[in-house]
Design a protein around this motif. Structure first.
Motif: not given
Length: 154
Positions: A126-154
């Motif tokens: 994740l720290a390396q992701l932030k160093k990629i040219p063209g990458m603005i930022t990257a961060y973890p998402v708390n999935i417990e509070n996602l209302k649209s979590r079902k969209n990630l089931t595939f």
């Protein structure tokens, strides 16, 4: 007399980690950068993620067999062309509607879904992701509070 079996949602839900990425790179350029900097092997999935007939989200996948993880890079935005007739100055220009896979994070351009146990080395990635040219930022998402979590089931 018939027997009814119910499966509780808690048993069906898979455990995964989700990262949000903000990047100015196109998806193919981002995959190339991820493969180069993270030493991953993302490849385009054979079929896009279809939410409806016209809303599709392309994604890339990588099976990290060394760490027993399955990674997916998913675009969070899908633009759908609308066939509307405008009676104004821009009547010949097409109109687009943006749809988001995870509307709660509509500013995120991409999402990385990691299935499998999160490792200490993943925090380094994740720290390396932030160093990629063209990458603005990257961060973890708390999935417990996602209302649209079902969209990630595939």
């Amino acid at each position: 007399m018939t027997t009814t079996h119910k499966i509780f949602e808690e048993l069906c839900e898979e455990e995964f980690t989700l990262w949000a990425l903000h990047s100015s790179l196109e998806d193919h350029a981002l995959v190339y950068a991820l493969n180069y900097y993270l030493k991953s092997r993302f490849k385009r999935a054979p079929a896009d993620l279809d939410i409806s007939k016209s809303i599709v989200f392309p994604y890339f996948e990588w099976k990290d067999e060394a760490h027993d993880q399955y990674w997916r890079l998913i675009t969070n935005k899908s633009r759908v062309r609308q066939d509307l007739e405008f009676q104004d100055l821009f009547r010949d220009e097409p109109a687009y509607t943006a749809h988001h896979l995870i509307p709660e994070y509509r500013d995120a351009d991409y999402l990385i879904k990691i299935e499998g146990e999160l490792l200490a080395s993943d925090e380094e990635r994740l720290a390396q992701l932030k160093k990629i040219p063209g990458m603005i930022t990257a961060y973890p998402v708390n999935i417990e509070n996602l209302k649209s979590r079902k969209n990630l089931t595939f």
